[in-house]
Write an enzyme that holds these catalytic residues in place. Structure first.
Site, PDB file in Angstrom:
ATOM      1  N   LYS A 117       0.960  -1.201   0.115  1.00 24.37           N
ATOM      2  CA  LYS A 117      -0.096  -0.079  -0.128  1.00 24.37           C
ATOM      3  C   LYS A 117       0.829   1.205   0.031  1.00 24.37           C
ATOM      4  O   LYS A 117       1.743   1.380   0.756  1.00 24.37           O
ATOM      5  CB  LYS A 117      -0.921  -0.089   1.199  1.00 24.37           C
TER       6      LYS A 117
HETATM    7  C1  E4P Z   1      -8.362   1.621   3.677  1.00 28.04           C
HETATM    8  O1  E4P Z   1      -7.536   1.054   3.062  1.00 28.04           O
HETATM    9  C2  E4P Z   1      -8.461   2.450   4.834  1.00 28.04           C
HETATM   10  O2  E4P Z   1      -7.549   1.625   5.768  1.00 28.04           O
HETATM   11  C3  E4P Z   1      -9.575   2.847   5.533  1.00 28.04           C
HETATM   12  O3  E4P Z   1     -10.605   2.402   4.874  1.00 28.04           O
HETATM   13  C4  E4P Z   1      -9.669   4.104   6.070  1.00 28.04           C
HETATM   14  O4  E4P Z   1     -10.759   4.335   6.674  1.00 28.04           O
HETATM   15  P1  E4P Z   1     -11.150   5.596   7.613  1.00 28.04           P
HETATM   16  O5  E4P Z   1     -11.415   6.746   6.650  1.00 28.04           O
HETATM   17  O6  E4P Z   1     -12.360   5.075   8.656  1.00 28.04           O
HETATM   18  O7  E4P Z   1      -9.827   5.583   8.547  1.00 28.04           O
END
Ligand code: E4P
Length: 215
Positions: free
Chosen positions: A83
């Site tokens: 990522k």
């Molecule tokens: C995605 O890969 C992220 O980890 C995640 O969806 C972030 O979500 P949040 O806005 O609830 O922190």
């Protein structure tokens, strides 16, 4: 549509996986920090539990650092997806990792133009964040339809992973748009099968069933 769980909590991941809800997993530094355990150890445990893609985020902000971390993460298991945060250096890292056969997921995408650049860089997955846009009075789901449209127009291979999901309507709208993947927190996943009228109907059928069950 594939369902990923957005979590670094192995108990949650196991519970959701046993119910057949887990096609893959996304983690981020905030979720890993909450687990209180070393990053690689958590990713290894998740990869041993789940067959699908497991996104593990790099912490470097320069291309060289991201590529180096990406190679280390990819060594953990072949279902690891690296990522990468959305930025110029990040997209260069995506191209280099792709050339080395390593899958990537570009995170923190908030505009369709960013998503276009992610597709052109050849990422495996692009993660537009819907909830965080809604939080600042933008319609997060517009970003999903526009990104889907762009990728279809140019036949791009990058998959759209709807991230920052807050409630079931985000999932419903993703399915109607035809998004490839949704990544969902455990709390939201576990509410997807319920409806108050289902509960009321079951209670009534059970009550009526008792009238003839032992006859
Ligand atoms: C995605 O890969 C992220 O980890 C995640 O969806 C972030 O979500 P949040 O806005 O609830 O922190």
């Amino acid at each position: 549509m594939q369902f990923y769980i957005d979590s670094a909590n192995i108990d949650e991941i196991k519970a959701a996986n046993q119910r057949g809800w887990v096609d893959g997993v996304t983690t981020n530094p905030t979720l890993i920090a909450k687990s209180g355990r070393p990053h690689h150890e958590v990713i290894k445990d998740i990869c041993n539990e789940v067959e699908g893609y497991v996104s593990a985020e790099v912490l470097s902000m320069d291309t060289e650092g991201m590529v180096k971390e990406g190679h280390e993460l990819a060594k953990i298991k072949d279902n690891v997806v690296v990522k990468i945060p959305m930025c110029e250096d990040g997209l260069v890292a995506v191209r280099r990792l792709a050339a080395d056969g390593i899958k990537t997921n570009v995170t923190l995408v908030f505009s369709p133009i960013q998503a276009l650049m992610v597709g052109k860089a050849g990422a495996t997955l692009c993660s537009p964040f819907v909830g965080r846009l809604d939080d600042i009075s933008h319609d997060g789901m517009d970003l999903i339809s526009q990104t889907m449209q762009i990728y279809q127009n140019y036949d791009m291979d990058t998959q759209v992973l709807v991230a920052s999901i807050r409630h079931p309507i985000h999932i419903l709208e993703s399915a109607l748009i035809g998004a490839d993947v949704v990544t969902v927190p455990y709390k939201v996943l576990s509410g997807l099968t319920t409806h108050p009228l289902t509960d009321k109907g079951i209670a009534q059928f059970m009550k009526d069933g008792e009238k003839f069950a032992n006859k």
